[in-house]
Each structure stands twice: as C-alpha cells, then as structure tokens.
Design a protein around this motif. Sequence first.
Motif, PDB file in Angstrom:
ATOM      1  N   MET A  73      36.643 -36.835  61.470  1.00 35.07           N
ATOM      2  CA  MET A  73      35.338 -36.831  60.807  1.00 35.07           C
ATOM      3  C   MET A  73      34.484 -37.968  61.350  1.00 35.07           C
ATOM      4  N   THR A  74      33.259 -37.659  61.710  1.00 38.48           N
ATOM      5  CA  THR A  74      32.337 -38.711  62.099  1.00 38.48           C
ATOM      6  C   THR A  74      30.946 -38.385  61.566  1.00 38.48           C
ATOM      7  N   ASP A  75      30.373 -39.280  60.796  1.00 34.11           N
ATOM      8  CA  ASP A  75      28.990 -39.107  60.353  1.00 34.11           C
ATOM      9  C   ASP A  75      28.186 -40.359  60.638  1.00 34.11           C
ATOM     10  N   GLY A  76      28.594 -41.075  61.705  1.00 34.10           N
ATOM     11  CA  GLY A  76      27.760 -42.131  62.251  1.00 34.10           C
ATOM     12  C   GLY A  76      27.906 -43.495  61.617  1.00 34.10           C
ATOM     13  N   LEU A  77      27.067 -44.406  62.106  1.00 34.85           N
ATOM     14  CA  LEU A  77      27.093 -45.803  61.673  1.00 34.85           C
ATOM     15  C   LEU A  77      26.951 -45.947  60.165  1.00 34.85           C
ATOM     16  N   TRP A  78      26.076 -45.125  59.569  1.00 36.79           N
ATOM     17  CA  TRP A  78      25.807 -45.234  58.124  1.00 36.79           C
ATOM     18  C   TRP A  78      26.674 -44.254  57.339  1.00 36.79           C
ATOM     19  N   SER A  79      27.888 -44.076  57.761  1.00 38.13           N
ATOM     20  CA  SER A  79      28.806 -43.094  57.197  1.00 38.13           C
ATOM     21  C   SER A  79      29.034 -43.282  55.695  1.00 38.13           C
ATOM     22  N   LYS A  80      28.830 -42.212  54.945  1.00 34.63           N
ATOM     23  CA  LYS A  80      29.183 -42.197  53.516  1.00 34.63           C
ATOM     24  C   LYS A  80      30.651 -41.809  53.332  1.00 34.63           C
ATOM     25  N   VAL A  81      31.123 -40.962  54.254  1.00 30.80           N
ATOM     26  CA  VAL A  81      32.523 -40.548  54.186  1.00 30.80           C
ATOM     27  C   VAL A  81      33.441 -41.753  54.401  1.00 30.80           C
ATOM     28  N   ARG A  82      33.036 -42.665  55.280  1.00 28.41           N
ATOM     29  CA  ARG A  82      33.833 -43.869  55.527  1.00 28.41           C
ATOM     30  C   ARG A  82      34.046 -44.653  54.231  1.00 28.41           C
ATOM     31  N   ASP A  83      33.000 -44.764  53.413  1.00 27.69           N
ATOM     32  CA  ASP A  83      33.132 -45.484  52.151  1.00 27.69           C
ATOM     33  C   ASP A  83      34.166 -44.821  51.243  1.00 27.69           C
ATOM     34  N   GLN A  84      34.139 -43.489  51.199  1.00 33.00           N
ATOM     35  CA  GLN A  84      35.120 -42.773  50.375  1.00 33.00           C
ATOM     36  C   GLN A  84      36.529 -42.930  50.951  1.00 33.00           C
ATOM     37  N   PHE A  85      36.639 -42.873  52.258  1.00 37.86           N
ATOM     38  CA  PHE A  85      37.931 -43.009  52.928  1.00 37.86           C
ATOM     39  C   PHE A  85      38.546 -44.385  52.657  1.00 37.86           C
ATOM     40  N   CYS A  86      37.710 -45.429  52.685  1.00 36.38           N
ATOM     41  CA  CYS A  86      38.199 -46.799  52.488  1.00 36.38           C
ATOM     42  C   CYS A  86      38.258 -47.203  51.017  1.00 36.38           C
ATOM     43  N   GLY A  87      37.606 -46.424  50.156  1.00 34.24           N
ATOM     44  CA  GLY A  87      37.663 -46.714  48.731  1.00 34.24           C
ATOM     45  C   GLY A  87      36.701 -47.772  48.261  1.00 34.24           C
ATOM     46  N   LEU A  88      35.726 -48.142  49.094  1.00 36.05           N
ATOM     47  CA  LEU A  88      34.704 -49.108  48.695  1.00 36.05           C
ATOM     48  C   LEU A  88      33.510 -48.982  49.625  1.00 36.05           C
ATOM     49  N   GLU A  89      32.383 -49.515  49.162  1.00 31.24           N
ATOM     50  CA  GLU A  89      31.180 -49.454  49.986  1.00 31.24           C
ATOM     51  C   GLU A  89      31.307 -50.445  51.135  1.00 31.24           C
ATOM     52  N   MET A  90      31.046 -49.954  52.348  1.00 32.81           N
ATOM     53  CA  MET A  90      31.165 -50.782  53.545  1.00 32.81           C
ATOM     54  C   MET A  90      29.933 -50.593  54.423  1.00 32.81           C
ATOM     55  N   PRO A  91      28.775 -51.077  53.977  1.00 30.49           N
ATOM     56  CA  PRO A  91      27.555 -50.888  54.763  1.00 30.49           C
ATOM     57  C   PRO A  91      27.597 -51.673  56.072  1.00 30.49           C
ATOM     58  N   PRO A  92      26.913 -51.183  57.107  1.00 32.29           N
ATOM     59  CA  PRO A  92      26.838 -51.929  58.366  1.00 32.29           C
ATOM     60  C   PRO A  92      26.167 -53.284  58.162  1.00 32.29           C
ATOM     61  N   LYS A  93      26.444 -54.199  59.062  1.00 30.61           N
ATOM     62  CA  LYS A  93      25.888 -55.548  58.976  1.00 30.61           C
ATOM     63  C   LYS A  93      24.917 -55.780  60.126  1.00 30.61           C
ATOM     64  N   PRO A  94      23.830 -56.518  59.861  1.00 34.47           N
ATOM     65  CA  PRO A  94      22.870 -56.789  60.936  1.00 34.47           C
ATOM     66  C   PRO A  94      23.466 -57.698  61.997  1.00 34.47           C
ATOM     67  N   THR A  95      23.041 -57.497  63.226  1.00 31.34           N
ATOM     68  CA  THR A  95      23.528 -58.309  64.339  1.00 31.34           C
ATOM     69  C   THR A  95      22.621 -59.490  64.648  1.00 31.34           C
ATOM     70  N   GLY A  96      21.397 -59.452  64.106  1.00 29.54           N
ATOM     71  CA  GLY A  96      20.414 -60.464  64.477  1.00 29.54           C
ATOM     72  C   GLY A  96      19.528 -60.022  65.622  1.00 29.54           C
ATOM     73  N   ASN A  97      19.742 -58.792  66.093  1.00 22.02           N
ATOM     74  CA  ASN A  97      18.919 -58.241  67.168  1.00 22.02           C
ATOM     75  C   ASN A  97      18.336 -56.904  66.747  1.00 22.02           C
ATOM     76  N   LEU A  98      17.308 -56.487  67.445  1.00 19.45           N
ATOM     77  CA  LEU A  98      16.775 -55.141  67.286  1.00 19.45           C
ATOM     78  C   LEU A  98      16.499 -54.584  68.670  1.00 19.45           C
ATOM     79  N   ALA A  99      16.308 -53.269  68.734  1.00 17.12           N
ATOM     80  CA  ALA A  99      16.051 -52.601  70.008  1.00 17.12           C
ATOM     81  C   ALA A  99      14.695 -51.911  69.973  1.00 17.12           C
TER      82      ALA A  99
END
Length: 250
Positions: A1-27
């Motif tokens: 299963m892959t639904d990208g960087l902002w994956s909601k499935v990942r949160d369910q799989f891990c059992g907690l909210e795991m939002p991405p973290k900023p790197t300090g850069n933008l593109a």
Amino acid sequence: MTDGLWSKVRDQFCGLEMPPKPTGNLAYRVTLRINEISDPDVLDLVAMTALNIWIGPGMHAVGYNVRGGELFNMVLLVPDDLPEGVKRQQGNTAELRKLFEGWDPIIDNTEKWKLMHHPPLKSLATKSGRFIMACDSCHPMLPYFAQGANSSSEDAAVLGALMSKVSSVDDLQKIAPIYENLRRERVKRIQAETFIHRDRFYLPDGPEQIQRDKHFALSFNSDSWAHPNIQTWLFSYDAYQDAEKAYESG
C-alpha cells in the motif's frame, strides 16, 4: 500500500498520527516550453539531453528535459519561508530572481512546494503479510539525492519477485519478513544520505567547497565513474535478484 508522503493509511498501520516534518527547505518548480524560448544561449542549455545541476551556498537547482524534449523542468531548492501549515503556494518570479541573482537566468512561472520528510518506519508489513507498505508512504525521499523513483522501483521489483512465489494466502507470512529485511535498512540508509548530500550541495565558498567540486568533477568523468554514491546506490543493487536469493535461502 502506498498513498504518498501524507499517508493516512500509514497512521492507521502504525497506530498513531505520524505527520511529515519540515526540512527547512522548499522547492520552486518551473516548467519551460522549449519552443517558446528565443534566447539562443538559454535554448542551447535547455535543449541538451542531460541533467543540469547548479549548486551553491544554501541552495541548488536541477533541470532536465521531459516529454521527449518538449519541456524543460526545473526544481530550485531554497530556504523555506512558507507559513506554518501551508504546503504549496504560487511562487513569486521576482522573489525567485532575487534569490538566484547571479545564477543562470532560466526562470518562468513558478510554484513553491514545502519540502517535508518522514522518519523511517520500524515495520513495513503486518505479520500476516496481507498488508505491506511501499514507496513514499513509508520512505519518502527528498530531492537532494534523486532516489525517490528509483527506491520505489526497487520496492516493486522486490515485491514482484516475492509475489511470484506466492501460491496461497498462507505464503504471504513468509514473504513479508523477507520484504522488510531487504527494504527497511536500505531505504533508511538512502534517506539518511539525502541529508548528507544536501549539506554537501550547500557548502559555503571555501576549502570544503573546493574539495567537493573536485570530487563532483570526477563523478562526471565517464571513464572513471569515481563518485562513490554512483556505485553504492545506482548500479550495485539488483533488487529483483536479491529478493529471489533471499526467498530461496529463507
């Protein structure tokens, strides 16, 4: 299963909210239509079938042809100035020109994308093997090392090799840990390397920068292929074959 960087499935799989973290850069993302470019110097550059890289203190840019040479795509990475909670915003061309003042003048309409990352997951599959994580949902790659598509292709190769051995649902329990063992540590190392690569790109002018430039110059010598990263990541790993071997020995 892959639904990208902002994956909601990942949160369910891990059992907690795991939002991405900023790197300090933008593109900044820029797309140029090659048939609309009139400046001969710029046209000669963007018409080349090659990867063009510009690096400097705190910033870098990458450009390459897409759509069979019809378009030239550029990604310009700079310090993040987007407001908190904003992932994407219309870019300001004047602002971009100011940031890259003194660099090559290949700029058109732009968009700003906040660069986010996610720590490696401890597990990539359930014990039953009926649910397996892959690609950006479990190992999003930052663009400093250009390994996102490559890593996802490796995931697919490993899964393809292992799934070819499956003849019943029960077989999934065997391939799940093999997939994890082959992919987890490798993508973890590549993710870590992206940050090291960023630091190398963004060195200020000085002795380290001079040494880096000499090292990079060797990496573009087709006779030597001397850059260690080229050998380590791009050419020395046959994902499908390793999956085959791991299954037969496991």
